[in-house]
Each structure stands twice: as structure tokens, then as C-alpha cells.
Design a protein around this motif. Structure first.
Motif, PDB file in Angstrom:
ATOM      1  N   GLU A   1     -35.434  18.521 -14.056  1.00 33.18           N
ATOM      2  CA  GLU A   1     -34.782  17.591 -14.953  1.00 33.18           C
ATOM      3  C   GLU A   1     -35.816  16.780 -15.742  1.00 33.18           C
ATOM      4  O   GLU A   1     -35.715  16.616 -16.951  1.00 33.18           O
ATOM      5  N   ARG A  32     -46.104  16.127  -9.269  1.00 28.37           N
ATOM      6  CA  ARG A  32     -46.433  16.523  -7.900  1.00 28.37           C
ATOM      7  C   ARG A  32     -47.609  15.711  -7.369  1.00 28.37           C
ATOM      8  O   ARG A  32     -47.604  15.270  -6.227  1.00 28.37           O
ATOM      9  N   THR A  88     -41.296  13.120  -7.383  1.00 33.99           N
ATOM     10  CA  THR A  88     -39.985  13.747  -7.314  1.00 33.99           C
ATOM     11  C   THR A  88     -39.759  14.269  -5.909  1.00 33.99           C
ATOM     12  O   THR A  88     -40.702  14.597  -5.194  1.00 33.99           O
ATOM     13  N   HIS A  89     -38.513  14.324  -5.546  1.00 37.21           N
ATOM     14  CA  HIS A  89     -38.213  14.691  -4.163  1.00 37.21           C
ATOM     15  C   HIS A  89     -37.515  16.034  -4.056  1.00 37.21           C
ATOM     16  O   HIS A  89     -37.388  16.584  -2.985  1.00 37.21           O
ATOM     17  N   SER A  90     -37.036  16.534  -5.201  1.00 39.82           N
ATOM     18  CA  SER A  90     -36.399  17.844  -5.134  1.00 39.82           C
ATOM     19  C   SER A  90     -36.760  18.647  -6.370  1.00 39.82           C
ATOM     20  O   SER A  90     -37.210  18.094  -7.377  1.00 39.82           O
ATOM     21  N   ARG A  91     -36.616  19.920  -6.267  1.00 42.68           N
ATOM     22  CA  ARG A  91     -36.910  20.811  -7.378  1.00 42.68           C
ATOM     23  C   ARG A  91     -36.016  20.484  -8.584  1.00 42.68           C
ATOM     24  O   ARG A  91     -36.480  20.482  -9.714  1.00 42.68           O
ATOM     25  N   ASP A  92     -34.751  20.168  -8.318  1.00 40.82           N
ATOM     26  CA  ASP A  92     -33.833  19.855  -9.410  1.00 40.82           C
ATOM     27  C   ASP A  92     -34.302  18.639 -10.199  1.00 40.82           C
ATOM     28  O   ASP A  92     -34.255  18.611 -11.428  1.00 40.82           O
ATOM     29  N   GLU A  93     -34.775  17.656  -9.438  1.00 41.74           N
ATOM     30  CA  GLU A  93     -35.251  16.440 -10.079  1.00 41.74           C
ATOM     31  C   GLU A  93     -36.458  16.746 -10.961  1.00 41.74           C
ATOM     32  O   GLU A  93     -36.576  16.267 -12.086  1.00 41.74           O
ATOM     33  N   GLU A  94     -37.333  17.598 -10.407  1.00 42.99           N
ATOM     34  CA  GLU A  94     -38.528  18.004 -11.136  1.00 42.99           C
ATOM     35  C   GLU A  94     -38.141  18.700 -12.430  1.00 42.99           C
ATOM     36  O   GLU A  94     -38.640  18.372 -13.504  1.00 42.99           O
ATOM     37  N   ASN A 152     -46.468  12.454  -6.362  1.00 42.89           N
ATOM     38  CA  ASN A 152     -45.331  12.449  -5.420  1.00 42.89           C
ATOM     39  C   ASN A 152     -44.124  11.704  -5.958  1.00 42.89           C
ATOM     40  O   ASN A 152     -43.568  10.848  -5.289  1.00 42.89           O
TER      41      ASN A 152
END
Lengths: 341, 333
Positions: free
Chosen positions: A151, A138, A143-149, A141
Motif C-alpha cells: 500500500e 524494511r 510496516t508490519h505486513s506485506r499488504d501495508e508495504e 521497520n
């Protein structure tokens, strides 16, 4: 050299250093009274790191070994500019990071991470494992989505053998053992996929039975993923076990540096010899209890003149008191700073 | 008959969540002049056992059973007053963990040693002072520093003062609880050497409590391995280190890199020590043991002598006696 062979196979060792440190100096100035300020003279300072130079190659583990107060932790922090050195150069991947502005430094932080000594105090107790590990993502900056995070956190946890990751992701630090916390601390460093990690006494707070797991993990990350480590420790036995090279520090200076096996099997500096003889052998058939060096480490405000070891050294002669020995290469990259090596 | 004997010692802490079974049926014996090492991870009950022996338990610590015998005399039944006068510090003393905190910062170090002598013996202050100076000398501190305060001493020297205090009343048995954990490598070697020399010179018996198997290897004749409040293996140090019969011991012995033996793989024991409020059924080590089967989960192994003085509590001791490296198989899997 089985370890060297593995490196060549995966092709991650290159001769060019990832990190080059030149004459690094970090002093902590002390407050002084009015009288001594009026009298003038140089400001007294704790000379924690006092002119250290070394290189770490890509995929290597460099051990920095010394007793408490020798400046090894300050050095580790200075390498990441967590504390500002006064002088010297830290060339990371071709860039001198000491010349960078904070804005320029931020993207580089992605590549340089640290694991602290105490896994009980280096984590926010109010955050769960997922938040702890995701925080660097975070801040950067990345990752752009929660899913990516999720993962990437999952991948980092799997990397440190916290499997299945989903079982640990929503736990809090107090629900984990010391060894598990230290794995989380390593996962937090790994989540940014850094090239370089400073590990500051990562196992000294852990129980003996689980230390091996953390050390083997570091070894695996360096050999399989090519992560470069600086491993800061007081324990020569574990340093020998995982490090490619070892630097021995005394009062802010390197007194010896070289390939791990050479430093351990044929030490050249009296201090290294003393450290080695103080390592207890876990073998009752081989009694090794002896004391080579008397006394304790003097304070780093007024280090002894000449060779800093001379008041404790069994080999000391008048020259040791007058002239500071240079770190000289004795062949095969084995450097030592002693008049009589 | 052994000089000091502990039989089935059991001590529980009462807590709001239930009883913590910190020491659960521990037995061992020490011959006069010998040193026994007690090794185990943090939370295995080794320090609790030491405080039980000196009867220094906190209010919620309760001795549930067992016997402690010194020269055949039972120490646990003795009235507190008598124990305090005749046994604690007179015959059994202790070197505490963390010298930094064991000394009173506002008293001169020499006086703290004198205090131990004056409390227990009927001697004049002059005589006590002379003896305290001798003790400082004995542990390698210049008696001129008698009137210094603890903050004027380095860590290693404070630990030496703590050792001098333990020896103040010429005890027969000294319990050393992690005497060097807070010290640096070289200072640790100096302090251990001092303890070892004094022990041999004075013919003391010693219980050395530590998590560091290499300290025991260097200092002790016998070793007892403690896990979750129990002793799982006991024997001469040479036997136990060269031929560990309990899977836990085998893991611990290999968990320590040996700088003298070149590079080898460090083993680690997965998992962590159990919660002592509700310890696992059967063998307490079974959740972490690569050899565990149904019998280990159901039935607690008896503590059995295997050869000579070497005893172990494990259903699978034969497998280890066969020299199989069980932890290696685990690592490969």
C-alpha cells in the motif's frame, strides 16, 4: 509572488527554519610523503566545505549552485551525515544531528532523504521497483505486513506520477527510462514521508525533454506536501525556476545567498554575475555569448588567500588578496561576501 | 547550389535483434560559412549521422542509401583511400564529444596536433610545429605548453586542443558533436565563444550537434530537429524557435527554462524516444503527441516547406501555426 501565496493558503510555511547549518566544515585530508610528514606543518586537505552557514525554512526549496569541485555535493551529503563533517552544527528540527549517536540518528533518517544524480547507478539492478521502494520501509521497520508495504509503495509511486503503480511495481530498473528511474529514486525517498530531501543534480543526467517533469514534481511536492528541498545544481536557470532561495558556492564557501529572484535579477557578487552571463539563453534573437571570467576553478587544497575569487575577478583590488570578505546581509535576506558589493 | 548537401541519407546498424534504423532518410543543406544546429534527444541518431558523414562507422554500421555532396562531388561513392586523403580532416573535420577521452594520454598535446598536419599534408616537421603552435595560440592556449601532456591540462583546455586539432588542416566544414557537454557552465561559455569567434574569422561552415537548444540558439543560423532517425523540422533558428510547427519542437523549446524571461512553467514531453529497431508506424512521434489521431498513426507525414525555408513533417502543423500551446493543454488535463 504567486508561489508565496500558494504556501500561505495551505499553511505550511512557518518562519522557524527546519534546517539550520552553522559554520559547517568538511575537509578531506590528503596522504603525504614521509619527508613532508617529518617536516611537520599542517596536514594538507581538500577543503570541500569550508565554513558555510544557512537556514532552510519548512516547505522551501533552497538551491545550491556552483561549478564542479565547489563542494556542493559534499555539502549535500554532509547535511545527512553521509559524510562526517569536522566542525559546525546541523540543526534539524531543533536537534543538532552532529551530536547524535548512530542509534539516535536512525529514526531521524526517516525524515531526511536524498536523491542522487545518476539514476542508472543509484539502484540495485537485481531488485525490482517494489523492492527498491520498499527497502527504506524494511530498514526502518515501519510496516508490519506485506499488504501495508504494498500500500505504501503504491502511494509513493502514485505520488511521483508513475501510474498505474501496479504496472511498474514488478519491473526492473533496466526496463525503465532514465526519467522513470529518477521518479523511482524520488519515490524511494518519499516512501518514508520525509520532511526534508536533498536532491543532488537530479536532472543533469536526463534528456532535456523530460527534465521539466522531474522539476515540476519537486515543485509540486514542496508546495502541496510541504516537503523541504535542498536542490544541488550547476544550472542557475532551473534553480531560479523552482527555488525559493539560491545559495551560490565557490571553493567551499557561499559567496552569495538570497531570494531566488533577487539573486538572478540583481546579483551582487562578481562570481554570480559571471555564472549568470554564462547561462545560454534559448533565444536566437538574443545573442548573449560572452565570457566575463577567465580561467577555471583552482583546486581546493590551497585556495587563494583573501577572497577566493580574486585571481579571476575583474574587480579585484589589493584588499581582496589580504582580507577574506564576510557574508553580509544587504537587506531582505540577500547576503553577499564581496568587498565591493 | 548549396556548398554541402545531404540527401535522403540512410544508415542502419546491424544487430542481433534486427536493424537499428539510426539515420532514416535525412536531408539538409548548408551554405558556405553558415552554421547548422542539429538537435534531438539521446538516441535520436544525431551522432550516428555525424559519423556517417565522415565515414567513420563501426563495422556493423551500413549506409543503406542517400547521397552526401560537397561542392557537387559525391562523397559516399568515393573510394576509401581517396576519401581519407582528400576529404576526412582536410575538408571535413570533427570536434569530438568528451575532450577527456579524445586525446592520447601518452603523447604531448602539440605533437598530437602536428600529427594531424603531417598525416594529411606534405610539409616538414618544423613547418608542422610552427603551424601547431599557431593553432594553440588561436584557440587561446599559450604555445609554451606545446610539450605538455593532456593530464596537465584542465577540461576546458583539453577541449580547446581538440578544437585546434579539428582546425589543423584548414577544413571547410567542421562537425562539432556535443563539444561542451562535459564542461562546467563558465568554461562551456568560454569554449563556445572561442568556437564562434574562430568560425566567423575563418569563414567555416559548421554542423553543431547537441541536445541543448540554447547552444544552437547562440551559435547557429539554421536548426534541424531530429527525432527517431528523421528530421522533423528545419528552418532558420529564429523561425523555428519563435514559431515551432512540430509538436516535438514546441515541447523542446518550452522544456528549457529561459533565465532571461523570468519564471514560466517548464513543459516536459511525456514518454521516451522509441526503439529504433521497430519504430512506431506513421508519424514516429505519435505515441507521445497530444494531437495524434488515426491519420498520424497510419500515415507518415511528408516533409513540407511551409514558408520560406521553414519545413516540417507533421499532419497537424496548421494547429501549431495557429499559436496554440498544445503542451499546456496536456499539462492541465
Amino acid at each position: 509572488m504567486a508561489t508565496a501565496a500558494t504556501c500561505v493558503e495551505v499553511g505550511i510555511t512557518s518562519s522557524e527554519p527546519l534546517l539550520k547549518v552553522v559554520e559547517l566544515v568538511k575537509h578531506f585530508p590528503l596522504r603525504r610523503g614521509l619527508l613532508s610528514a617529518l617536516r611537520g606543518g599542517p596536514q594538507p586537505a581538500v577543503r570541500a566545505v569550508d565554513g558555510v552557514s544557512f537556514e532552510v525554512k519548512r516547505g522551501e526549496i533552497l538551491g545550491i549552485v556552483g561549478e564542479s569541485g565547489c563542494g556542493k555535493t559534499t555539502m549535500g551529503r554532509a547535511l545527512l551525515r553521509l559524510t562526517e563533517p569536522q566542525k559546525g552544527q546541523i540543526i534539524f528540527d531543533g536537534t543538532d544531528i552532529l551530536r547524535l549517536s548512530p542509534q539516535e540518528l536512525k529514526p531521524l533518517r526517516r525524515k531526511m532523504q536524498i536523491v542522487f544524480q545518476d539514476p542508472y547507478e543509484s539502484m540495485n539492478p537485481r531488485l525490482n521497483v517494489f523492492r527498491i521502494v520498499a527497502e527504506p520501509l524494511r530498514l526502518q521497520n515501519l510496516t508490519h505486513s506485506r499488504d501495508e508495504e504494498i500500500e505504501r509503495v503504491r502511494r509513493a509511486l502514485a505520488e511521483v506520477e508513475m501510474t498505474p503503480p501496479d504496472e511498474y511495481m514488478y519491473r526492473y530498473p533496466h526496463e525503465l527510462s532514465g526519467g522513470q528511474r529518477q521518479r523511482i529514486a524520488i519515490a524511494r525517498a518519499l516512501v518514508l514521508e520525509p520532511d526534508f530531501i536533498v536532491a543532488d543534480e537530479p536532472v543533469s543526467m536526463l534528456d532535456v525533454s523530460i527534465r521539466g517533469g522531474i522539476l515540476n514534481l519537486m515543485l509540486r511536492l514542496s508546495k502541496e506536501k510541504g516537503v523541504t528541498f535542498v536542490y544541488i545544481t550547476h544550472d542557475l536557470a532551473t534553480a531560479r525556476h523552482i527555488c525559493d532561495r539560491i545559495g551560490v558556492m565557490y571553493l567551499g564557501k557561499f559567496v552569495e545567498e538570497g531570494p531566488a529572484d533577487a539573486v538572478v535579477t540583481s546579483p551582487l557578487h562578481p562570481y554570480t554575475k559571471a555564472l549568470l552571463s554564462a547561462v545560454l539563453v534559448p533565444d536566437p534573437g538574443r545573442k548573449s555569448l560572452q565570457t566575463v571570467l577567465s580561467g577555471e576553478v583552482p583546486n581546493a587544497i590551497h585556495p587563494p588567500s583573501g577572497c577566493r575569487l580574486h585571481p579571476r575577478c575583474p574587480l579585484a583590488r589589493p584588499i581582496c588578496q589580504e582580507q577574506e570578505p564576510e557574508l553580509v546581509d544587504k537587506g531582505n535576506g540577500h547576503r553577499v561576501a564581496c568587498h565591493f558589493a | 547550389m548549396a556548398f554541402f548537401e545531404v540527401k535522403e541519407l540512410t544508415m542502419y546498424y546491424r544487430t542481433l535483434r534486427g536493424q537499428v534504423k539510426a539515420v532514416d532518410g535525412v536531408s539538409f543543406a548548408i551554405e558556405k560559412g553558415k552554421a547548422l544546429g542539429i538537435a534531438g534527444e539521446s538516441g535520436c541518431g544525431k551522432s550516428s549521422m555525424a559519423t556517417t558523414l565522415l565515414r567513420l562507422l563501426p563495422n556493423n554500421g551500413q549506409i543503406m542509401g542517400g547521397q552526401v555532396l560537397m561542392d557537387g562531388q559525391s562523397l559516399l561513392d568515393m573510394p576509401e583511400e581517396q576519401f581519407r586523403r582528400r576529404i576526412r580532416w582536410k575538408r571535413i573535420s570533427m570536434i569530438f564529444q568528451g575532450a577527456m577521452n579524445a586525446l592520447n594520454p601518452v603523447h604531448r598535446v602539440g605533437h598530437q596536433i602536428m600529427e594531424a598536419i603531417l598525416t594529411h599534408e606534405d610539409v616538414s616537421p618544423t613547418e608542422a610545429r610552427r603551424r601547431a603552435e599557431d593553432l594553440l595560440n588561436m584557440v587561446g592556449i599559450n604555445p609554451k605548453r606545446f610539450d605538455d601532456f593532456p593530464h596537465e591540462f584542465s577540461g576546458g583546455m583539453k577541449q580547446r586542443v581538440v578544437i585546434a586539432m579539428a582546425l589543423a588542416c584548414n577544413p571547410d566544414l567542421v562537425i562539432a558533436d556535443e563539444p561542451t557537454t562535459a564542461l562546467d557552465v563558465i568554461v562551456q561559455a568560454q569554449v563556445l565563444k572561442a568556437i564562434d569567434d574562430l568560425r566567423q574569422r575563418l569563414g567555416l561552415s559548421m554542423i553543431m550537434i547537441t541536445h541543448d537548444l540554447s547552444v544552437i540558439a547562440q551559435m547557429c543560423d539554421d536548426v534541424a530537429i531530429m527525432y527517431a532517425g528523421r528530421i522533423v523540422e528545419h528552418g532558420s533558428a529564429v523561425d523555428v524557435y519563435s514559431q515551432p510547427l512540430h509538436p516535438y519542437t514546441a515541447g523542446l523549446v518550452r522544456a528549457f527554462p529561459n533565465i532571461a524571461a523570468g519564471r514560466s512553467t517548464i513543459r516536459s514531453i511525456p514518454g521516451s524516444p522509441p526503439n529504433l529497431i521497430d519504430p512506431p508506424t506513421g508519424c514516429r512521434f505519435h505515441p507521445r503527441c497530444p494531437l495524434a489521431d488515426g491519420r498520424c498513426r497510419a500515415e507518415e507525414p511528408a516533409f513540407q516547406v511551409v514558408a520560406g525555408r521553414h519545413a516540417v513533417a507533421c499532419h497537424k502543423a496548421d494547429v501549431l501555426a495557429g499559436g496554440v500551446d498544445i503542451w499546456q493543454q496536456r499539462q492541465l488535463a
